[in-house]
Motif scaffolding. Structure first.
Motif, PDB file in Angstrom:
ATOM      1  N   LEU A 118       0.719  -1.149  -0.094  1.00 47.29           N
ATOM      2  CA  LEU A 118       0.300   0.307  -0.135  1.00 47.29           C
ATOM      3  C   LEU A 118       0.772   1.256  -0.028  1.00 47.29           C
ATOM      4  CD1 LEU A 118      -2.836  -1.429   2.547  1.00 47.29           C
ATOM      5  CD2 LEU A 118      -2.589  -1.141   0.574  1.00 47.29           C
ATOM      6  N   GLY A 119       2.373   1.015   0.681  1.00 47.22           N
ATOM      7  CA  GLY A 119       3.350   2.039   0.527  1.00 47.22           C
ATOM      8  C   GLY A 119       2.565   3.215   1.485  1.00 47.22           C
ATOM      9  N   ILE A 120       2.361   2.662   2.818  1.00 47.61           N
ATOM     10  CA  ILE A 120       2.172   3.158   3.605  1.00 47.61           C
ATOM     11  C   ILE A 120       2.894   3.027   4.856  1.00 47.61           C
ATOM     12  CG2 ILE A 120      -0.027   3.312   5.668  1.00 47.61           C
ATOM     13  CD1 ILE A 120      -2.105   2.892   3.646  1.00 47.61           C
ATOM     14  N   ASN A 121       3.480   3.558   5.777  1.00 49.66           N
ATOM     15  CA  ASN A 121       4.425   3.595   6.946  1.00 49.66           C
ATOM     16  C   ASN A 121       3.579   2.813   7.819  1.00 49.66           C
ATOM     17  OD1 ASN A 121       3.688   5.767   8.302  1.00 49.66           O
ATOM     18  ND2 ASN A 121       5.300   6.676   7.369  1.00 49.66           N
ATOM     19  N   LYS A 122       4.367   2.600   8.867  1.00 45.93           N
ATOM     20  CA  LYS A 122       3.531   2.127  10.650  1.00 45.93           C
ATOM     21  C   LYS A 122       2.782   2.728  10.991  1.00 45.93           C
ATOM     22  CE  LYS A 122       5.658  -2.227  11.494  1.00 45.93           C
ATOM     23  NZ  LYS A 122       6.141  -2.827  13.075  1.00 45.93           N
ATOM     24  N   ASP A 123       3.289   3.990  11.153  1.00 42.68           N
ATOM     25  CA  ASP A 123       2.657   5.115  11.781  1.00 42.68           C
ATOM     26  C   ASP A 123       1.439   5.119  10.908  1.00 42.68           C
ATOM     27  OD1 ASP A 123       5.036   5.376  14.066  1.00 42.68           O
ATOM     28  OD2 ASP A 123       5.370   7.139  12.522  1.00 42.68           O
ATOM     29  N   LYS A 124       1.477   5.357   9.928  1.00 45.94           N
ATOM     30  CA  LYS A 124      -0.117   6.248   9.291  1.00 45.94           C
ATOM     31  C   LYS A 124      -0.714   4.911   9.149  1.00 45.94           C
ATOM     32  CE  LYS A 124       1.664   9.447   5.983  1.00 45.94           C
ATOM     33  NZ  LYS A 124       2.267   9.857   4.899  1.00 45.94           N
ATOM     34  N   PHE A 125       0.166   3.616   8.759  1.00 41.46           N
ATOM     35  CA  PHE A 125      -1.224   2.092   8.865  1.00 41.46           C
ATOM     36  C   PHE A 125      -1.782   2.072  10.349  1.00 41.46           C
ATOM     37  CE2 PHE A 125      -1.728  -2.516   9.930  1.00 41.46           C
ATOM     38  CZ  PHE A 125      -2.392  -2.577   8.055  1.00 41.46           C
ATOM     39  N   GLN A 170      -1.821   4.475  -6.664  1.00 38.59           N
ATOM     40  CA  GLN A 170      -2.225   6.098  -6.662  1.00 38.59           C
ATOM     41  C   GLN A 170      -3.473   5.981  -6.707  1.00 38.59           C
ATOM     42  OE1 GLN A 170       0.278   8.397  -8.111  1.00 38.59           O
ATOM     43  NE2 GLN A 170      -1.957   9.299  -7.781  1.00 38.59           N
ATOM     44  N   VAL A 171      -4.606   5.137  -6.679  1.00 36.41           N
ATOM     45  CA  VAL A 171      -6.124   5.112  -5.889  1.00 36.41           C
ATOM     46  C   VAL A 171      -5.508   5.354  -5.304  1.00 36.41           C
ATOM     47  CG1 VAL A 171      -8.501   3.443  -5.282  1.00 36.41           C
ATOM     48  CG2 VAL A 171      -7.036   4.227  -7.994  1.00 36.41           C
ATOM     49  N   LEU A 172      -5.672   4.919  -4.127  1.00 29.39           N
ATOM     50  CA  LEU A 172      -5.572   5.379  -2.388  1.00 29.39           C
ATOM     51  C   LEU A 172      -4.653   6.270  -2.398  1.00 29.39           C
ATOM     52  CD1 LEU A 172      -3.611   2.340  -0.379  1.00 29.39           C
ATOM     53  CD2 LEU A 172      -6.124   2.994  -0.702  1.00 29.39           C
ATOM     54  N   LYS A 173      -4.167   6.847  -2.573  1.00 29.21           N
ATOM     55  CA  LYS A 173      -3.588   7.858  -2.479  1.00 29.21           C
ATOM     56  C   LYS A 173      -4.554   9.693  -3.041  1.00 29.21           C
ATOM     57  CE  LYS A 173       1.145   7.749  -2.509  1.00 29.21           C
ATOM     58  NZ  LYS A 173       2.916   7.235  -3.125  1.00 29.21           N
TER      59      LYS A 173
END
Length: 193
Positions: free
Chosen positions: A68-75, A184-187
Motif C-alpha cells: 500500500l505504500g503506507i508506513n507503520k505510523d500511518k497504518f 495511486q488510487v489510495l493517494k
C-alpha cells in the motif's frame, strides 16, 4: 447498542460471543473510529496479533504496508485506517496455517460499525473478505485482475501472507502492474497518504 461512533468500536472490542469456539480467551483485534478514511477487511488476526492486540503485526502486515505504500505510523493511525477482520479474534491453528475466520463476527459487527464510518475506500484483503462482500462466483485471481471493476468502493487484494508466495510468483503482474495503480488510487482518495 448505543449509536455513538466511539461506543460501537468499544463494544466490538469487548465482544465474547464466540468464546466457546476460540483456542484462547477472546481478544477482538480491531482498529478504527468513525473518522477512518480507509477500511481494511481481512481474514482474522494471527497469533502474534492476538498476543499483542495489534492487527497485522506480523510478516503479512509488513507486506501489506509495503504493497500500500503506507508506513507503520500511518497504518496504525485510527483516523486514517480502520481494520475490521472477518473474524475479530484469532481462530486457532489448522493443519496448514491458521483456521478460517469464525463466521459470526462479520454478520454481528460489520454493518453496525460501517454505519458509523464513511471510509473513502474499503480494501478487501483475501478470499474470505471478497466472498462475503462481493458475493460473486469468481476466483481471487480473476477478481484481482479485474480490480478496477470494484472501484470506487472496493480495492481487492490477495492476502499478503507468506503462504501466498506461490500465488505471487505465478502472478507477477500483480506486484509489477496492479500495485502501482492501486497505490495511486489510495493517494487520490485519501488525505494524509
Amino acid at each position: 447498542m448505543k449509536n455513538s461512533k466511539t461506543d460501537i468500536f468499544s463494544q466490538a472490542r469487548t465482544c465474547v460471543k464466540c468464546a466457546d469456539l476460540l483456542p484462547y480467551p477472546p481478544n477482538p483485534v480491531i482498529q478504527g473510529n468513525g473518522n477512518s478514511q480507509i477500511c481494511v477487511i481481512g481474514h482474522a488476526p494471527g497469533l502474534r496479533a492476538h498476543q499483542t492486540s495489534m492487527p497485522f503485526n506480523d510478516a503479512s502486515g509488513d507486506r501489506l504496508r509495503t504493497w500500500l505504500g503506507i508506513n507503520k505510523d500511518k497504518f496504525y493511525d485510527e483516523d486514517l485506517v480502520a481494520i475490521l477482520p472477518m473474524s475479530f479474534c484469532y481462530p486457532g491453528k489448522g493443519v496448514s496455517g491458521d483456521l478460517p475466520p469464525i463466521k459470526c463476527c462479520a454478520p454481528t459487527w460489520h454493518d453496525a460499525i460501517l454505519q458509523h464510518m464513511q471510509p473513502s475506500i474499503t480494501l478487501l484483503v483475501g478470499k474470505f473478505a471478497q466472498d462475503y462482500y462481493l458475493q460473486e462466483r469468481h476466483t481471487l485471481t480473476e477478481r484481482v485482475r479485474r480490480w478496477q471493476d470494484f472501484l470506487p468502493v472496493f480495492l481487492v487484494l490477495p492476502h499478503p501472507s507468506p503462504r501466498n508466495n506461490i500465488w505471487l510468483k505465478k502472478n507477477t503482474w500483480f506486484e509489477q502492474h496492479v500495485l502501482p495503480d492501486m497505490r495511486q488510487v489510495l493517494k487520490t482518495q485519501c488525505d494524509g497518504l
